[in-house]
Structures are given as C-alpha cells and as structure tokens.
Design a protein around this motif. Sequence first.
Motif, PDB file in Angstrom:
ATOM      1  N   CYS A 132      35.485  81.108  40.065  1.00  0.00           N
ATOM      2  CA  CYS A 132      35.583  82.561  40.128  1.00  0.00           C
ATOM      3  C   CYS A 132      34.471  83.113  41.001  1.00  0.00           C
ATOM      4  CB  CYS A 132      35.516  83.168  38.732  1.00  0.00           C
ATOM      5  SG  CYS A 132      36.874  82.647  37.641  1.00  0.00           S
ATOM      6  N   SER A 133      34.768  84.196  41.724  1.00  0.00           N
ATOM      7  CA  SER A 133      33.793  84.756  42.650  1.00  0.00           C
ATOM      8  C   SER A 133      33.951  86.260  42.726  1.00  0.00           C
ATOM      9  CB  SER A 133      33.964  84.137  44.041  1.00  0.00           C
ATOM     10  OG  SER A 133      33.036  84.667  44.958  1.00  0.00           O
ATOM     11  N   GLU A 134      32.826  86.959  42.855  1.00  0.00           N
ATOM     12  CA  GLU A 134      32.834  88.401  43.067  1.00  0.00           C
ATOM     13  C   GLU A 134      33.122  88.684  44.530  1.00  0.00           C
ATOM     14  OE1 GLU A 134      32.361  90.842  40.923  1.00  0.00           O
ATOM     15  OE2 GLU A 134      31.676  89.805  39.123  1.00  0.00           O
ATOM     16  N   GLY A 135      33.874  89.748  44.793  1.00  0.00           N
ATOM     17  CA  GLY A 135      34.140  90.139  46.160  1.00  0.00           C
ATOM     18  C   GLY A 135      32.958  90.857  46.778  1.00  0.00           C
ATOM     19  N   ALA A 183      36.768  90.972  41.815  1.00  0.00           N
ATOM     20  CA  ALA A 183      36.478  89.568  41.525  1.00  0.00           C
ATOM     21  C   ALA A 183      37.784  88.805  41.336  1.00  0.00           C
ATOM     22  CB  ALA A 183      35.623  89.455  40.268  1.00  0.00           C
ATOM     23  N   TYR A 184      37.861  87.619  41.929  1.00  0.00           N
ATOM     24  CA  TYR A 184      39.055  86.774  41.806  1.00  0.00           C
ATOM     25  C   TYR A 184      38.638  85.388  41.314  1.00  0.00           C
ATOM     26  CZ  TYR A 184      41.920  90.057  44.534  1.00  0.00           C
ATOM     27  OH  TYR A 184      42.620  91.161  44.980  1.00  0.00           O
ATOM     28  N   CYS A 185      39.567  84.733  40.605  1.00  0.00           N
ATOM     29  CA  CYS A 185      39.417  83.323  40.268  1.00  0.00           C
ATOM     30  C   CYS A 185      40.379  82.521  41.137  1.00  0.00           C
ATOM     31  CB  CYS A 185      39.701  83.077  38.788  1.00  0.00           C
ATOM     32  SG  CYS A 185      38.449  83.787  37.686  1.00  0.00           S
ATOM     33  N   ALA A 186      39.917  81.363  41.583  1.00  0.00           N
ATOM     34  CA  ALA A 186      40.691  80.588  42.553  1.00  0.00           C
ATOM     35  C   ALA A 186      40.926  79.171  42.048  1.00  0.00           C
ATOM     36  CB  ALA A 186      39.961  80.544  43.888  1.00  0.00           C
ATOM     37  N   VAL A 187      42.082  78.621  42.422  1.00  0.00           N
ATOM     38  CA  VAL A 187      42.378  77.198  42.266  1.00  0.00           C
ATOM     39  C   VAL A 187      43.085  76.747  43.534  1.00  0.00           C
ATOM     40  CG1 VAL A 187      42.579  77.251  39.736  1.00  0.00           C
ATOM     41  CG2 VAL A 187      44.627  77.611  41.160  1.00  0.00           C
ATOM     42  N   LEU A 243      45.981  77.853  48.268  1.00  0.00           N
ATOM     43  CA  LEU A 243      44.965  78.597  47.527  1.00  0.00           C
ATOM     44  C   LEU A 243      45.651  79.672  46.692  1.00  0.00           C
ATOM     45  CD1 LEU A 243      41.966  79.383  47.011  1.00  0.00           C
ATOM     46  CD2 LEU A 243      42.167  80.892  49.009  1.00  0.00           C
ATOM     47  N   ILE A 244      45.339  79.706  45.400  1.00  0.00           N
ATOM     48  CA  ILE A 244      45.884  80.726  44.502  1.00  0.00           C
ATOM     49  C   ILE A 244      44.728  81.573  43.996  1.00  0.00           C
ATOM     50  CG2 ILE A 244      47.202  81.187  42.401  1.00  0.00           C
ATOM     51  CD1 ILE A 244      48.486  78.438  42.729  1.00  0.00           C
ATOM     52  N   LEU A 245      44.772  82.866  44.302  1.00  0.00           N
ATOM     53  CA  LEU A 245      43.725  83.806  43.899  1.00  0.00           C
ATOM     54  C   LEU A 245      44.294  84.772  42.873  1.00  0.00           C
ATOM     55  CD1 LEU A 245      42.314  84.571  47.448  1.00  0.00           C
ATOM     56  CD2 LEU A 245      41.040  83.435  45.619  1.00  0.00           C
ATOM     57  N   THR A 246      43.641  84.863  41.718  1.00  0.00           N
ATOM     58  CA  THR A 246      44.093  85.737  40.641  1.00  0.00           C
ATOM     59  C   THR A 246      42.955  86.676  40.258  1.00  0.00           C
ATOM     60  OG1 THR A 246      45.524  83.983  39.789  1.00  0.00           O
ATOM     61  CG2 THR A 246      45.037  85.820  38.312  1.00  0.00           C
ATOM     62  N   PRO A 247      43.187  87.988  40.200  1.00  0.00           N
ATOM     63  CA  PRO A 247      42.113  88.912  39.798  1.00  0.00           C
ATOM     64  C   PRO A 247      41.509  88.493  38.463  1.00  0.00           C
ATOM     65  CG  PRO A 247      43.979  90.128  40.638  1.00  0.00           C
ATOM     66  CD  PRO A 247      44.430  88.695  40.534  1.00  0.00           C
ATOM     67  N   GLN A 248      40.186  88.549  38.389  1.00  0.00           N
ATOM     68  CA  GLN A 248      39.501  88.087  37.186  1.00  0.00           C
ATOM     69  C   GLN A 248      39.833  88.960  35.985  1.00  0.00           C
ATOM     70  OE1 GLN A 248      35.462  87.193  38.043  1.00  0.00           O
ATOM     71  NE2 GLN A 248      35.044  86.267  36.059  1.00  0.00           N
ATOM     72  N   ASN A 249      40.039  90.255  36.232  1.00  0.00           N
ATOM     73  CA  ASN A 249      40.446  91.162  35.164  1.00  0.00           C
ATOM     74  C   ASN A 249      41.948  91.381  35.260  1.00  0.00           C
ATOM     75  OD1 ASN A 249      37.747  91.561  34.311  1.00  0.00           O
ATOM     76  ND2 ASN A 249      37.446  93.051  35.959  1.00  0.00           N
ATOM     77  N   ALA A 250      42.596  91.555  34.121  1.00  0.00           N
ATOM     78  CA  ALA A 250      44.054  91.685  34.084  1.00  0.00           C
ATOM     79  C   ALA A 250      44.514  92.909  34.878  1.00  0.00           C
ATOM     80  CB  ALA A 250      44.522  91.796  32.633  1.00  0.00           C
ATOM     81  N   GLY A 251      45.733  92.839  35.383  1.00  0.00           N
ATOM     82  CA  GLY A 251      46.321  94.003  36.024  1.00  0.00           C
ATOM     83  C   GLY A 251      46.508  93.894  37.517  1.00  0.00           C
ATOM     84  N   GLY A 280      30.866  93.656  48.250  1.00  0.00           N
ATOM     85  CA  GLY A 280      30.926  95.079  47.948  1.00  0.00           C
ATOM     86  C   GLY A 280      30.837  95.379  46.465  1.00  0.00           C
ATOM     87  N   SER A 281      31.059  94.372  45.607  1.00  0.00           N
ATOM     88  CA  SER A 281      30.901  94.599  44.174  1.00  0.00           C
ATOM     89  C   SER A 281      29.436  94.482  43.804  1.00  0.00           C
ATOM     90  CB  SER A 281      31.725  93.593  43.375  1.00  0.00           C
ATOM     91  OG  SER A 281      31.098  92.329  43.379  1.00  0.00           O
ATOM     92  N   ALA A 282      29.077  95.026  42.659  1.00  0.00           N
ATOM     93  CA  ALA A 282      27.672  95.015  42.236  1.00  0.00           C
ATOM     94  C   ALA A 282      27.159  93.603  42.043  1.00  0.00           C
ATOM     95  CB  ALA A 282      27.533  95.815  40.935  1.00  0.00           C
ATOM     96  N   ASN A 283      28.056  92.678  41.726  1.00  0.00           N
ATOM     97  CA  ASN A 283      27.641  91.300  41.455  1.00  0.00           C
ATOM     98  C   ASN A 283      28.051  90.332  42.558  1.00  0.00           C
ATOM     99  OD1 ASN A 283      26.601  91.996  38.831  1.00  0.00           O
ATOM    100  ND2 ASN A 283      28.716  92.063  38.097  1.00  0.00           N
ATOM    101  N   ALA A 284      28.312  90.843  43.755  1.00  0.00           N
ATOM    102  CA  ALA A 284      28.740  89.979  44.852  1.00  0.00           C
ATOM    103  C   ALA A 284      27.667  88.931  45.155  1.00  0.00           C
ATOM    104  CB  ALA A 284      29.009  90.814  46.094  1.00  0.00           C
ATOM    105  N   PRO A 285      28.086  87.697  45.481  1.00  0.00           N
ATOM    106  CA  PRO A 285      27.107  86.646  45.761  1.00  0.00           C
ATOM    107  C   PRO A 285      26.569  86.733  47.184  1.00  0.00           C
ATOM    108  CG  PRO A 285      29.307  85.760  45.985  1.00  0.00           C
ATOM    109  CD  PRO A 285      29.470  87.189  45.516  1.00  0.00           C
ATOM    110  N   THR A 286      25.427  86.113  47.389  1.00  0.00           N
ATOM    111  CA  THR A 286      24.900  85.959  48.736  1.00  0.00           C
ATOM    112  C   THR A 286      25.626  84.797  49.419  1.00  0.00           C
ATOM    113  OG1 THR A 286      23.226  84.410  47.976  1.00  0.00           O
ATOM    114  CG2 THR A 286      22.629  86.734  47.999  1.00  0.00           C
ATOM    115  N   ASP A 287      25.496  84.719  50.727  1.00  0.00           N
ATOM    116  CA  ASP A 287      26.019  83.562  51.466  1.00  0.00           C
ATOM    117  C   ASP A 287      25.143  83.344  52.696  1.00  0.00           C
ATOM    118  OD1 ASP A 287      27.469  81.447  52.431  1.00  0.00           O
ATOM    119  OD2 ASP A 287      29.149  82.649  53.160  1.00  0.00           O
ATOM    120  N   VAL A 288      23.975  82.748  52.477  1.00  0.00           N
ATOM    121  CA  VAL A 288      23.086  82.458  53.603  1.00  0.00           C
ATOM    122  C   VAL A 288      23.538  81.175  54.289  1.00  0.00           C
ATOM    123  CG1 VAL A 288      21.121  83.668  52.595  1.00  0.00           C
ATOM    124  CG2 VAL A 288      21.452  81.239  52.089  1.00  0.00           C
TER     125      VAL A 288
END
Length: 244
Positions: free
Chosen positions: A109-112, A80-84, A40-48, A114-122
Amino acid sequence: MAIGLASPASAASLVSVVLDAPYATVTFRDTDTRDQSHTLILTPQNAGGESRRIVVAGEVPSVNRTVVKMVNAGIRPGVAYCAVVETAVKGEDGILGSFGTTTTSNKVCSEGAGSANAPTDVSIGSIEGEASPQAGTNRNYWVSYANSGADAKGVTVDVQTSGSITMRRPPESGTFHGMQCAASGTGFHCTGGTIPKGAKGQIPLLATVKNAGPGAIHATISVAGDPNPGNNSQTLGVIAVPKA
C-alpha cells in the motif's frame, strides 16, 4: 474424503509502488519461468473507489529478474492505493503437466503524491565525469540526485571510490541541500540533507587519479520511509590511462 488442491505459489514478488497521479511506478521481481503476463491491480485503500487493472509486462526472461515500469494508471491525486501484481502462468506440456493458472503477489500500500502522508522518493541519477582520465591528475566528478516524492528530511548520501580513483577532499558542508559532509572510508559521507519535492542537485567528488587502470565511483542516497530503494544507488566505472 475430498482431496484439496494446494494454492499455487505467487509468480511475482511486489517490491514497491510509487504513486504520482495519474501515474504509478511499480517494481516487482519475477519468480516463475512460465509467466505470460503481469497485471498491476490498484485498489483505493479506503472503501468507495474503483480498482484499476493495467498490464505492465509480458513474459519476463529468466527468473528473479526485477522489473520497473511507470504506467498511466488513471489514479486520482492524493488517494492511497493498495497494489498487487497478478501473473498469468502458462500450463506445462504432457498428460501430467500442470494447467495454466493465475497467481497474485504480496500486497503493498502507498500514499499518493499530494497526500499528507505521501512517501519520499529520493534517487541517484547519472555520475558525470571523464571516463578515461590521465593518471597523476586531479579530476572532478558530479553525482546527480533528486527527489520525486514528498519533501525529504534527514537525507544521507555516501560516495566511495575504488581502484585507480581516490578522493582528494570531501565537498563543502552545508552547500548541497544542507548536507554536512565528511571524509569516510575511501570517499565521503553526507548527512542531514533536506530535499523538497521535485528538487534536483549534483554533489561533487573531488578526485585524484592515482594510477593507470580500472577504477569506480559508487554513490548511494537514502532517507527514512523511501518505498522505492531500487533507484537509490549508481556506479560509474572508469579506465585511467598512463600519464603522457
């Protein structure tokens, strides 16, 4: 004229990634019999930020098998991270056999959390109740549900029966995280639930064992924006016994 080599097809299909720092839960489908390892490779969605590489599985037996793994990925909260999924594929034997290679899946891509746009997971957990009920009696079964993601609004739960099990009556509306429940098909359907992050609950199936033989209870939960549908359903099989 130079002859180019075709890019190898991906050996894995990424279904979802759920982030809850420092952990990541990845769901992917293996599509190649010659896979050796999946990273699994996780890269922050925003640069830096720094990318993370975590081996999540070795060789997956057979093809089109879905793998779900939770790993300590060392990711930062609220990011937020993007994954492959990168898959190492071994070569084939013989002079004309292909060389070993590495393929990369589709990107998700997924929001972590605690972020304002974090997804649900029911999710639906276990369905509890008697595995060998007596025919001609009433039994109660309990369907567990939970939300490990952001607050979930507009949750629906559907519980159906088959075989020797049938519903006696639907659960009381408004009691289970505000769900409004009504008879539907061979069971009941609930809408409008609000399940906060980290909340858990159980909703009852008030059942009648109508005859001896096999039966089943099928439960499904859903909400808009849930990125991890692999944990949204569950089935409990029972074998009803003749009345003494």
